[in-house]
Design a protein around this motif. Structure first.
Motif, PDB file in Angstrom:
ATOM      1  N   TYR A   1      60.214   5.016  12.294  1.00  0.00           N
ATOM      2  CA  TYR A   1      61.040   5.043  11.083  1.00  0.00           C
ATOM      3  C   TYR A   1      60.908   3.728  10.315  1.00  0.00           C
ATOM      4  O   TYR A   1      60.863   3.685   9.083  1.00  0.00           O
ATOM      5  CB  TYR A   1      62.497   5.312  11.467  1.00  0.00           C
ATOM      6  CG  TYR A   1      63.363   5.809  10.322  1.00  0.00           C
ATOM      7  CD1 TYR A   1      62.874   5.983   9.026  1.00  0.00           C
ATOM      8  CD2 TYR A   1      64.699   6.111  10.541  1.00  0.00           C
ATOM      9  CE1 TYR A   1      63.677   6.453   8.022  1.00  0.00           C
ATOM     10  CE2 TYR A   1      65.523   6.577   9.527  1.00  0.00           C
ATOM     11  CZ  TYR A   1      64.998   6.737   8.252  1.00  0.00           C
ATOM     12  OH  TYR A   1      65.788   7.198   7.245  1.00  0.00           O
ATOM     13  N   SER A   2      60.785   2.646  11.072  1.00  0.00           N
ATOM     14  CA  SER A   2      60.611   1.335  10.430  1.00  0.00           C
ATOM     15  C   SER A   2      59.305   1.286   9.648  1.00  0.00           C
ATOM     16  O   SER A   2      59.239   0.713   8.552  1.00  0.00           O
ATOM     17  CB  SER A   2      60.620   0.217  11.493  1.00  0.00           C
ATOM     18  OG  SER A   2      61.891   0.096  12.062  1.00  0.00           O
ATOM     19  N   HIS A   3      58.238   1.870  10.217  1.00  0.00           N
ATOM     20  CA  HIS A   3      56.975   1.919   9.468  1.00  0.00           C
ATOM     21  C   HIS A   3      57.180   2.581   8.094  1.00  0.00           C
ATOM     22  O   HIS A   3      56.712   2.073   7.066  1.00  0.00           O
ATOM     23  CB  HIS A   3      55.925   2.723  10.267  1.00  0.00           C
ATOM     24  CG  HIS A   3      55.325   1.956  11.402  1.00  0.00           C
ATOM     25  ND1 HIS A   3      54.743   0.723  11.264  1.00  0.00           N
ATOM     26  CD2 HIS A   3      55.189   2.277  12.733  1.00  0.00           C
ATOM     27  CE1 HIS A   3      54.286   0.294  12.421  1.00  0.00           C
ATOM     28  NE2 HIS A   3      54.553   1.230  13.352  1.00  0.00           N
ATOM     29  N   HIS A   4      57.881   3.704   8.129  1.00  0.00           N
ATOM     30  CA  HIS A   4      58.138   4.431   6.876  1.00  0.00           C
ATOM     31  C   HIS A   4      58.917   3.569   5.886  1.00  0.00           C
ATOM     32  O   HIS A   4      58.553   3.460   4.705  1.00  0.00           O
ATOM     33  CB  HIS A   4      58.917   5.711   7.190  1.00  0.00           C
ATOM     34  CG  HIS A   4      59.558   6.311   5.977  1.00  0.00           C
ATOM     35  ND1 HIS A   4      58.821   6.989   5.023  1.00  0.00           N
ATOM     36  CD2 HIS A   4      60.847   6.333   5.558  1.00  0.00           C
ATOM     37  CE1 HIS A   4      59.643   7.411   4.074  1.00  0.00           C
ATOM     38  NE2 HIS A   4      60.883   7.024   4.379  1.00  0.00           N
ATOM     39  N   ILE A   5      59.988   2.938   6.378  1.00  0.00           N
ATOM     40  CA  ILE A   5      60.828   2.123   5.476  1.00  0.00           C
ATOM     41  C   ILE A   5      60.044   0.932   4.936  1.00  0.00           C
ATOM     42  O   ILE A   5      60.089   0.622   3.744  1.00  0.00           O
ATOM     43  CB  ILE A   5      62.101   1.674   6.220  1.00  0.00           C
ATOM     44  CG1 ILE A   5      63.016   2.881   6.458  1.00  0.00           C
ATOM     45  CG2 ILE A   5      62.832   0.583   5.419  1.00  0.00           C
ATOM     46  CD1 ILE A   5      64.221   2.569   7.325  1.00  0.00           C
ATOM     47  N   LEU A   6      59.305   0.268   5.801  1.00  0.00           N
ATOM     48  CA  LEU A   6      58.595  -0.953   5.376  1.00  0.00           C
ATOM     49  C   LEU A   6      57.522  -0.636   4.339  1.00  0.00           C
ATOM     50  O   LEU A   6      57.419  -1.311   3.306  1.00  0.00           O
ATOM     51  CB  LEU A   6      57.970  -1.634   6.604  1.00  0.00           C
ATOM     52  CG  LEU A   6      58.984  -2.289   7.552  1.00  0.00           C
ATOM     53  CD1 LEU A   6      58.292  -2.753   8.845  1.00  0.00           C
ATOM     54  CD2 LEU A   6      59.675  -3.465   6.887  1.00  0.00           C
ATOM     55  N   TYR A   7      56.767   0.385   4.570  1.00  0.00           N
ATOM     56  CA  TYR A   7      55.709   0.688   3.598  1.00  0.00           C
ATOM     57  C   TYR A   7      56.283   1.229   2.279  1.00  0.00           C
ATOM     58  O   TYR A   7      55.744   0.979   1.206  1.00  0.00           O
ATOM     59  CB  TYR A   7      54.707   1.677   4.199  1.00  0.00           C
ATOM     60  CG  TYR A   7      53.687   0.962   5.068  1.00  0.00           C
ATOM     61  CD1 TYR A   7      52.705   0.157   4.481  1.00  0.00           C
ATOM     62  CD2 TYR A   7      53.696   1.096   6.456  1.00  0.00           C
ATOM     63  CE1 TYR A   7      51.784  -0.505   5.279  1.00  0.00           C
ATOM     64  CE2 TYR A   7      52.782   0.436   7.249  1.00  0.00           C
ATOM     65  CZ  TYR A   7      51.816  -0.367   6.656  1.00  0.00           C
ATOM     66  OH  TYR A   7      50.903  -1.030   7.420  1.00  0.00           O
ATOM     67  N   SER A   8      57.362   1.964   2.408  1.00  0.00           N
ATOM     68  CA  SER A   8      57.958   2.480   1.164  1.00  0.00           C
ATOM     69  C   SER A   8      58.742   1.410   0.418  1.00  0.00           C
ATOM     70  O   SER A   8      59.170   1.631  -0.713  1.00  0.00           O
ATOM     71  CB  SER A   8      58.875   3.671   1.466  1.00  0.00           C
ATOM     72  OG  SER A   8      59.971   3.268   2.273  1.00  0.00           O
ATOM     73  N   SER A   9      58.949   0.247   1.037  1.00  0.00           N
ATOM     74  CA  SER A   9      59.671  -0.838   0.364  1.00  0.00           C
ATOM     75  C   SER A   9      58.738  -1.723  -0.452  1.00  0.00           C
ATOM     76  O   SER A   9      59.210  -2.534  -1.266  1.00  0.00           O
ATOM     77  CB  SER A   9      60.408  -1.723   1.390  1.00  0.00           C
ATOM     78  OG  SER A   9      61.394  -0.984   2.064  1.00  0.00           O
ATOM     79  N   LEU A  10      57.428  -1.578  -0.257  1.00  0.00           N
ATOM     80  CA  LEU A  10      56.487  -2.412  -1.007  1.00  0.00           C
ATOM     81  C   LEU A  10      56.358  -1.907  -2.445  1.00  0.00           C
ATOM     82  O   LEU A  10      56.631  -0.742  -2.747  1.00  0.00           O
ATOM     83  CB  LEU A  10      55.122  -2.381  -0.328  1.00  0.00           C
ATOM     84  CG  LEU A  10      55.038  -3.085   1.042  1.00  0.00           C
ATOM     85  CD1 LEU A  10      53.657  -2.842   1.672  1.00  0.00           C
ATOM     86  CD2 LEU A  10      55.279  -4.593   0.888  1.00  0.00           C
TER      87      LEU A  10
ATOM     88  N   TRP B   1      44.781   1.050   3.104  1.00  0.00           N
ATOM     89  CA  TRP B   1      45.129   0.489   4.414  1.00  0.00           C
ATOM     90  C   TRP B   1      43.916  -0.110   5.124  1.00  0.00           C
ATOM     91  O   TRP B   1      44.005  -1.169   5.725  1.00  0.00           O
ATOM     92  CB  TRP B   1      45.737   1.624   5.259  1.00  0.00           C
ATOM     93  CG  TRP B   1      46.203   1.196   6.610  1.00  0.00           C
ATOM     94  CD1 TRP B   1      47.166   0.300   6.911  1.00  0.00           C
ATOM     95  CD2 TRP B   1      45.708   1.661   7.856  1.00  0.00           C
ATOM     96  NE1 TRP B   1      47.344   0.181   8.265  1.00  0.00           N
ATOM     97  CE2 TRP B   1      46.443   1.023   8.870  1.00  0.00           C
ATOM     98  CE3 TRP B   1      44.702   2.589   8.234  1.00  0.00           C
ATOM     99  CZ2 TRP B   1      46.215   1.254  10.241  1.00  0.00           C
ATOM    100  CZ3 TRP B   1      44.498   2.813   9.593  1.00  0.00           C
ATOM    101  CH2 TRP B   1      45.264   2.129  10.577  1.00  0.00           C
TER     102      TRP B   1
ATOM    103  N   GLU C   1      53.146  -6.244   9.571  1.00  0.00           N
ATOM    104  CA  GLU C   1      53.956  -5.031   9.468  1.00  0.00           C
ATOM    105  C   GLU C   1      54.334  -4.526  10.857  1.00  0.00           C
ATOM    106  O   GLU C   1      55.466  -4.085  11.073  1.00  0.00           O
ATOM    107  CB  GLU C   1      53.168  -3.982   8.676  1.00  0.00           C
ATOM    108  CG  GLU C   1      54.009  -2.822   8.166  1.00  0.00           C
ATOM    109  CD  GLU C   1      54.216  -1.755   9.227  1.00  0.00           C
ATOM    110  OE1 GLU C   1      55.249  -1.071   9.188  1.00  0.00           O
ATOM    111  OE2 GLU C   1      53.349  -1.612  10.114  1.00  0.00           O
TER     112      GLU C   1
ATOM    113  N   ARG D   1      59.342  -7.157   1.263  1.00  0.00           N
ATOM    114  CA  ARG D   1      59.286  -6.282   0.090  1.00  0.00           C
ATOM    115  C   ARG D   1      58.831  -7.026  -1.165  1.00  0.00           C
ATOM    116  O   ARG D   1      58.548  -6.400  -2.177  1.00  0.00           O
ATOM    117  CB  ARG D   1      60.623  -5.589  -0.161  1.00  0.00           C
ATOM    118  CG  ARG D   1      61.782  -6.486  -0.497  1.00  0.00           C
ATOM    119  CD  ARG D   1      63.016  -5.626  -0.731  1.00  0.00           C
ATOM    120  NE  ARG D   1      64.202  -6.429  -0.974  1.00  0.00           N
ATOM    121  CZ  ARG D   1      65.360  -5.888  -1.344  1.00  0.00           C
ATOM    122  NH1 ARG D   1      65.470  -4.583  -1.489  1.00  0.00           N
ATOM    123  NH2 ARG D   1      66.397  -6.657  -1.547  1.00  0.00           N
TER     124      ARG D   1
END
Lengths: 272, 169
Positions: free
Chosen positions: B5-14, B22, B32, B116
């Motif tokens: 879930y963190s992967h999803h949040i981190l990449y979507s925060s950029l 990638w 990351e 971010r």
């Protein structure tokens, strides 16, 4: 009797006759005074001669005196009567003089009084009467004005009392209106406060609802083929929601409606 | 699961789509990865991640990742995935050490804000840019003393002083 005393006696008789008939002889005051002194002062210092008498009279007067003296030569002279007569003459002369002087004084006083009265009349005519008239008019006018002012003051007082009454009435009305407005304002404030509280509660409810919607929007989605039990799925959903809330506090804003969870391996090159 | 879930949040925060490029942004991966390990560990307040998975997969150790480590960041520029995978533990350990020094709240916000704000850089500048941004935000958000503390940790974790200077293209 000596020659001098006889001559003197004759001069005395002439002198007496002159004095007795001084009016007839038209003697002046100075002549009368000088002859009177010669007649009465017999101390030797005065010259009582015929010549001395003649020097004090005009030639005409002396002539007439001699005529008169001659005419009276037949009648003997009575010394006592002559003396009385002279005394009488002197007194009469003095009285006349005195009387004339008093008359003059009276006349002067009368003239002064008359002139004063004239001046007073003039003053009264030209000054006192106009001044009096002016004073009278002014007094009447003043009284009239005073009366007018008094009436005006009375009217003003009446109007002031009326205005005061109206003002008090208006003040009472304004006070009542102010009290009413204050009550309305207090009521409005209470209503506003109540509305604010309601709005805050609703905002809080909306925020909570929004959070729930957001979480629902990004909630985990498990496919039909998942081998996870419903119970485990529920636990994972709860944990994911709490983790999302944690990230939202850091500033994260969800951008996807849902997250698909799969237990299948997608390959070695996938993120894990 | 929280790590994924963190992967999803981190990449979507950029601000840019890192996943589309990638393959060319390999230097971004260890950072990351380190963050994807750090945030679940910080959320759970436990530097050991994946206890259930380790038990299920019968690992020798009772966890998949341990952030309480002394691994060093040997390089900011990464060109292959093998190195990226090995450096993720070093970055995770570095972030955990920052949390121990600055506190959870300050460290969490500092690391997420730095991440971010990461720009779309070329691969050779990604790591360098992240480090300098981390120092800049430490100074602005936490003060000079915190910035010095972060610098000390970065140096202790293997970075060179030149790595801490602002990069020039």
């Amino acid at each position: 009797m000596t020659a001098r005393s006889k001559a003197s006696d004759g001069a005395s008789r002439l002198l007496s006759l002159i004095l007795e008939h001084h009016a007839e002889l038209e003697l002046t005051d100075s002549q009368l005074g000088a002859l009177t002194r010669i007649y009465w002062v017999d101390d030797g210092s005065t010259d009582r001669s015929i010549e001395s008498i003649s020097r004090r009279l005009s030639p005409e007067q002396f002539h007439r005196a001699l005529v008169r003296f001659a005419e009276s030569g037949t009648a003997p002279l009575e010394t006592p009567n002559t003396v009385d007569s002279v005394d009488h003459l002197v007194a009469a002369s003095l009285e006349t003089r005195t009387k004339d002087r008093d008359l003059v004084e009276i006349e002067v006083a009368a003239k002064v009084a008359e002139r004063m009265i004239g001046w007073a009349r003039t003053f009264g005519f030209f000054v006192a009467i106009p001044a009096g008239l002016i004073l009278l008019i002014a007094t009447l006018f003043g009284l009239s004005k005073v009366e007018d002012v008094r009436n005006a003051a009375s009217r003003v007082d009446a109007k002031l009392r009326e205005a005061e009454g109206k003002l008090e009435t208006e003040v009472i009305k304004a006070q009542r209106a102010s009290d009413r407005a204050r009550q309305i304002l207090a009521s409005a404030n209470e209503q506003i406060t109540a509305v604010q509280v309601r709005l805050e509660n609703q905002a809080q409810q909306l925020s909570t609802l929004d959070q729930k919607v957001t979480k629902i929007a990004e909630s985990l989605s498990f496919g039909q083929a998942t081998d996870l039990s419903k119970e485990l799925q529920q636990q994972l959903k709860q944990r994911a929601a709490a983790f999302l809330d944690y990230f939202e506090k850091l500033g994260y804003a969800p951008k996807t409606p849902s997250i698909n969870v799969s237990t299948k391996d997608n390959g070695s090159d996938s993120l894990s | 699961m929280l790590r994924e879930y963190s992967h999803h949040i981190l990449y979507s925060s950029l601000s840019f789509d890192a996943l589309s490029s990638w393959a060319s942004l390999v230097s971004l991966v260890p950072i990351e990865y380190g963050l994807a390990n750090y945030f679940p560990a910080s959320f759970l307040n436990d530097p050991h991640l994946g206890a259930l998975a380790a038990h299920t997969l019968k690992y020798d150790q009772p966890y998949l990742f341990n952030l309480d480590n002394g691994n060093r960041v040997s390089s900011l520029v990464v060109t292959d995935y093998a190195l990226a995978g090995s450096l993720q533990d070093a970055w995770g350990g570095l972030f955990w050490q920052l949390r121990q020094k600055l506190g959870q709240s300050a460290a969490d916000r500092l690391l997420y804000d730095t991440w971010r704000a990461q720009p779309d850089e070329s691969n050779d500048l990604i790591g360098h840019r992240f480090v300098t941004n981390l120092l800049s935000k430490a100074q602005t958000q936490l003060g000079m003393s915190s910035k010095s503390a972060v610098e000390e940790i970065l140096i202790r974790r293997g970075l060179k002083p030149s790595d801490l200077a602002t990069p020039h293209r």
